[in-house]
Motif scaffolding. Structure first.
Motif, short mmCIF file in Angstrom:
data_model
loop_
_atom_site.label_atom_id
_atom_site.label_comp_id
_atom_site.label_asym_id
_atom_site.label_seq_id
_atom_site.Cartn_x
_atom_site.Cartn_y
_atom_site.Cartn_z
N VAL A 137 20.71 67.66 31.06
CA VAL A 137 21.03 66.32 30.55
C VAL A 137 20.66 66.25 29.07
O VAL A 137 19.49 66.41 28.71
N ILE A 138 21.64 66.03 28.20
CA ILE A 138 21.38 65.94 26.77
C ILE A 138 21.53 64.52 26.25
O ILE A 138 21.12 64.24 25.11
N ALA A 139 22.11 63.63 27.04
CA ALA A 139 22.27 62.24 26.60
C ALA A 139 22.52 61.36 27.81
O ALA A 139 23.02 61.83 28.85
N LEU A 140 22.16 60.09 27.68
CA LEU A 140 22.44 59.12 28.74
C LEU A 140 22.50 57.73 28.12
O LEU A 140 22.11 57.52 26.97
N THR A 141 23.01 56.80 28.91
CA THR A 141 23.10 55.41 28.45
C THR A 141 22.15 54.55 29.26
O THR A 141 21.57 54.99 30.26
N ARG A 142 22.00 53.31 28.82
CA ARG A 142 21.30 52.34 29.64
C ARG A 142 22.15 51.99 30.86
O ARG A 142 23.35 52.27 30.90
N VAL A 143 21.53 51.37 31.82
CA VAL A 143 22.26 50.93 33.01
C VAL A 143 23.03 49.65 32.66
O VAL A 143 22.46 48.68 32.17
N THR A 144 24.33 49.69 32.92
CA THR A 144 25.18 48.52 32.68
C THR A 144 25.88 48.13 33.99
O THR A 144 25.72 48.80 35.01
N LYS A 145 26.65 47.07 33.94
CA LYS A 145 27.31 46.57 35.14
C LYS A 145 28.77 47.02 35.19
O LYS A 145 29.41 47.24 34.17
N TYR A 146 29.26 47.16 36.40
CA TYR A 146 30.69 47.41 36.63
C TYR A 146 31.10 46.63 37.88
O TYR A 146 30.26 46.16 38.64
N THR A 147 32.40 46.50 38.09
CA THR A 147 32.91 45.73 39.23
C THR A 147 33.07 46.64 40.44
O THR A 147 33.91 47.54 40.45
N GLN A 148 32.23 46.40 41.45
CA GLN A 148 32.36 47.14 42.72
C GLN A 148 33.62 46.71 43.47
O GLN A 148 34.34 47.55 44.03
N GLY A 149 33.84 45.43 43.51
CA GLY A 149 34.99 44.91 44.24
C GLY A 149 35.32 43.49 43.82
O GLY A 149 34.48 42.77 43.29
N ALA A 150 36.58 43.09 44.03
CA ALA A 150 37.01 41.75 43.65
C ALA A 150 38.08 41.25 44.62
O ALA A 150 38.84 42.04 45.20
N ARG A 151 38.14 39.94 44.78
CA ARG A 151 39.13 39.29 45.66
C ARG A 151 40.21 38.65 44.80
O ARG A 151 39.92 37.98 43.81
N PHE A 152 41.46 38.87 45.20
CA PHE A 152 42.59 38.29 44.48
C PHE A 152 43.39 37.39 45.43
O PHE A 152 43.57 37.73 46.61
N LEU A 153 43.85 36.27 44.89
CA LEU A 153 44.64 35.30 45.66
C LEU A 153 46.02 35.14 45.03
O LEU A 153 46.16 35.15 43.80
N CYS A 154 47.01 34.98 45.90
CA CYS A 154 48.38 34.77 45.43
C CYS A 154 48.50 33.35 44.86
O CYS A 154 48.01 32.38 45.45
N MET A 155 49.17 33.22 43.71
CA MET A 155 49.31 31.91 43.07
C MET A 155 50.39 31.07 43.73
O MET A 155 50.52 29.88 43.45
N ASN A 156 51.18 31.66 44.64
CA ASN A 156 52.17 30.91 45.41
C ASN A 156 51.47 30.30 46.62
O ASN A 156 51.11 31.00 47.56
N GLU A 157 51.26 29.00 46.58
CA GLU A 157 50.51 28.33 47.65
C GLU A 157 51.19 28.44 49.00
O GLU A 157 50.54 28.33 50.04
N ALA A 158 52.50 28.68 49.03
CA ALA A 158 53.21 28.81 50.30
C ALA A 158 53.02 30.19 50.92
O ALA A 158 53.35 30.40 52.10
N CYS A 159 52.51 31.13 50.18
CA CYS A 159 52.31 32.50 50.66
C CYS A 159 51.04 32.57 51.49
O CYS A 159 50.04 31.90 51.21
N THR A 160 51.07 33.42 52.51
CA THR A 160 49.89 33.59 53.37
C THR A 160 48.73 34.24 52.62
O THR A 160 47.58 34.14 53.06
N CYS A 161 49.04 34.89 51.52
CA CYS A 161 47.99 35.58 50.76
C CYS A 161 47.31 34.67 49.74
O CYS A 161 46.50 35.13 48.94
N SER A 162 47.65 33.39 49.75
CA SER A 162 47.00 32.46 48.84
C SER A 162 45.60 32.10 49.31
O SER A 162 44.83 31.48 48.58
N THR A 163 45.28 32.45 50.54
CA THR A 163 43.94 32.26 51.09
C THR A 163 43.54 33.55 51.81
O THR A 163 44.34 34.47 51.99
N GLY A 164 42.30 33.58 52.25
CA GLY A 164 41.84 34.73 53.02
C GLY A 164 41.48 35.93 52.15
O GLY A 164 41.32 35.83 50.92
N TYR A 165 41.38 37.09 52.79
CA TYR A 165 40.93 38.33 52.12
C TYR A 165 41.96 39.44 52.30
O TYR A 165 41.65 40.55 52.72
N HIS A 166 43.20 39.12 51.96
CA HIS A 166 44.27 40.10 52.13
C HIS A 166 44.32 41.09 50.96
O HIS A 166 44.69 42.26 51.14
#
Length: 682
Positions: A137-166
């Motif tokens: 090991v010749i170099a390293l950084t400090r510990v920073t944050k990253y995104t493990q996971g994220a939830r996305f929702l459909c902007m079409n309210e009539a779509c089944t994917c506008s809610t839940g964890y699809h």
């Protein structure tokens, strides 16, 4: 792959999880998530997988684990979801997408195709499969944050994917932050634009580490020129693996190579999966010549180390010249260790000489025997430096300087007068605290606040003072204090921080002629030997001796402990009262380190009184050079008061050291408070 094959593989996964205890750990992890009141979009489960055991359960499943880790992860994810829903372990999970499975491989098969040589591998043709890499090991950084996971929702309210964890996105090996979180994703059902539910984003820890092949260490010794150039590779450490690697240390990393796309560039990196501390294997064995010498010198605890020092470095200097320095160099080499579990007893050496060229060559030659030796270049960084991270982590890269690269070994600084005052002050601070501090300005590297990090220093320092150069002399007129040496521009506090100061006197008369003849002979016939009376040991013999001595575990005998403690108390009392010099606790550490090193070099496991005597003589001579003589009157070169070229000389030296042993006991009895309770007057 047919549904029947997939079902069979999932069945094998379930069998393996049951046998290995994975289901029990899954249940325990679910209990921790149940105790958390906050609801999340993604739940992370880390499963330890032994590929050999998986192959015994199902060879095809084992092949997926070793060669298609993403497919294997998907199979484990499906089985874990079914287990959680069937056993009702975690009600918060509604869909399989919410489970983020990390397969933590315990090892890989011991075959060449699973080992990646950082010096020779073709980067463009590496498959996305687990491999082992070894490096420093010749170099390293400090510990920073990253995104493990994220939830996305459909902007079409009539779509089944506008809610839940699809629509759940989780990090995959080699993926950038934009692959997990972005604003241009579209719904798989209605193709409408999706937006992230920021309240349920799950963050994790991330750290970047730069690794180079261990062969690159040979370039730091400074005594050889090579056209080779080594390039570092970047490791991504995530979550529980963060802070598991130390700068300047060597590791064996099980990871998955990946191509990171950062338009318009593509960089090659490794996602670390498992990390273990590692040192290059060596099977130390003492040569037959040294074993025979050890057998024939068993009658005296001082003779083996004396002859080893006497015959050391014949390529540079004739035998008998600079014996004390040669012995101290060997002692310093013996005390180095790469084992992080052991306490590192450093043996720093500062040499005062008017023969700079010869001693610089001798110390450079000795550096080649070190487990890890780094010769510092005055134009380079001695401790640590900063640069902006090039992988978009928004933080600073901390690069190891010469001292951190020499972890577990020796850092040779060369001539101290070449350094500016501020650099010498930094050396003194590091020697006193044995830590390297790095200040990271927050504004410059994307942080809200400044930060200061400290790294432990586990190396010994060697340095020289050239007293022959008139421009570098101290011009002190108060050097009339008996026994003190001219330290040039080096301050007494810095010399005290080094601990062991050695003066190598002028070569005059017969010694000077002998050295001249030796130099001429080595220039004409390097392989020839001028000294038939001196035992011949090769460089490899000394490497094996030092490696074997380093591995010995020693303990202080009661007699040695009493001498070390008594001398420290007596010297502290005498020098405080008469010279106003305070002997620090570091003196005790120096005495113990010297005694242990002499014991190891003599291939023993118990530190005897005789080892403590050598430690006291070296330490007292060093203190005299810095602060002047004391009531413990010693000859200028107390460890080698006479030549050791033959048996009569060795016997004479033993008698003189016996007498000095008694003088040390009398000094302790006279000046150490309460010495009469543990030292018998002889």
């Amino acid at each position: 792959m047919s549904e029947l094959d997939i079902f069979s593989l999932k069945e094998s996964v379930l069998v393996y999880l049951d046998r290995s205890g994975g289901l029990k750990k899954l249940s325990e992890d679910c209990k921790q998530y149940n105790d958390q009141q906050q609801e999340g979009a993604v739940y992370r489960f880390c499963i330890c997988v032994n590929p050999s055991d998986v192959i015994e359960v199902d060879a095809e499943l084992g092949d997926f684990v070793l060669h298609e880790p993403l497919t294997a992860t998907k199979l484990f994810q499906s089985v874990c979801y079914l287990a959680i829903k069937t056993l009702m372990l975690l009600d918060k999970i509604q869909t399989e997408n919410q489970i983020n499975i990390i397969l933590r491989l315990t090892h890989l098969p011991p075959f060449p195709e699973y080992t990646l040589d950082l010096c020779t591998f073709p980067r463009g043709n590496v498959l996305l499969k687990p491999v082992f890499v070894e490096g420093l090991v010749i170099a390293l950084t400090r510990v920073t944050k990253y995104t493990q996971g994220a939830r996305f929702l459909c902007m079409n309210e009539a779509c089944t994917c506008s809610t839940g964890y699809h629509h759940i996105r989780v990090h995959a090996p080699g993926a950038t932050e934009s692959a997990t979180v972005r604003n241009d994703f579209s719904c798989n059902v209605c193709h409408s634009q999706m937006k992230e539910d920021l309240k349920l984003r799950v963050l994790g820890d991330k750290q970047l580490v730069k690794l180079v092949p261990c062969k690159a260490l040979d370039l730091f010794r400074g005594h050889q020129q090579t056209p080779l150039r080594y390039q570092s590779v970047t490791l991504f450490l995530r979550d529980e693996l963060c802070n598991s690697m130390g700068i300047g240390q060597t590791y064996k990393v099980l990871g998955i190579p990946a191509h990171v796309h950062q338009w318009p560039h593509i960089t090659w990196s490794i996602e670390a999966n498992n990390i273990q501390a590692w040192e290059p294997e060596c099977s130390p064995k003492v040569s037959a010549t040294f074993l025979e010498l050890h057998k024939t010198t068993a009658c005296s605890p001082w003779r083996f180390s004396a002859i080893a020092a006497h015959c050391f470095g014949l390529e540079i200097t004739p035998p008998g010249l600079y014996n004390s320095l040669k012995l101290c160099l060997l002692l310093s080499l013996v005390q180095t260790t790469s084992d992080l579990k052991e306490m590192f007893h450093s043996l720093d050496i500062l040499v005062c000489t008017n023969d700079f060229l010869i001693l610089d060559r001798l110390m450079t030659y000795s550096l080649g025997l070190a487990r890890r030796g780094v010769r510092h270049q005055s134009s380079g960084e001695m401790f640590a430096s900063l640069s902006r991270d090039e992988h978009g982590a928004g933080t600073a890269d901390i690069h190891a300087g010469s001292a951190l690269l020499a972890t577990g070994g020796i850092c040779m600084l060369g001539e101290l007068s070449c350094y500016k005052k501020d650099k010498l002050e930094a050396v003194q601070t590091v020697l006193e605290g044995r830590t390297v501090s790095v200040f990271i300005p927050g504004k410059k590297y994307g942080e809200d606040a400044d930060q200061q990090l400290s790294f432990p220093l586990r190396c010994s320092f060697w340095a020289l003072i050239d007293t022959a150069d008139p421009s570098r002399r101290s011009n002190r007129t108060d050097c009339a204090v008996l026994g003190t040496a001219d330290l040039g521009s080096v301050q007494i506090k810095l010399a005290d921080a080094f601990g062991l100061v050695i003066q190598c006197r002028d070569n005059v008369g017969e010694q000077g002629l002998c050295h001249t003849a030796h130099t001429l002979q080595q220039a004409v016939q390097p392989a020839a030997s001028l000294y038939s009376s001196c035992m011949t040991f090769s460089t490899q013999d000394y490497q094996e001796l030092v490696a074997q001595a380093q591995m010995l575990q020693v303990e202080l005998s009661p007699g040695a402990e009493k001498i070390i403690h008594g001398y420290y108390m007596a010297s502290r009392r005498v020098r405080t009262q008469s010279q106003g010099v305070k002997m620090s606790v570091a003196s005790i550490r120096l005495l113990i380190s010297l005694a242990e090193a002499h014991c190891k070099l003599s291939l023993r496991t118990q530190v005897l009184e005789e080892d403590a005597v050598i430690a006291v003589l070296l330490c007292e001579n060093s203190v005299i050079l810095k602060h002047g003589a004391s009531p413990l009157v010693l000859p200028p070169d107390a460890v080698f008061p006479c030549d050791v070229a033959d048996l009569d000389s060795l016997h004479k030296r033993d008698l003189i050291l016996d007498e000095l042993h008694q003088n040390i006991l009398r000094f302790i009895y006279a000046y150490a408070p309460g010495a009469n309770s543990y030292i018998t007057e002889e």
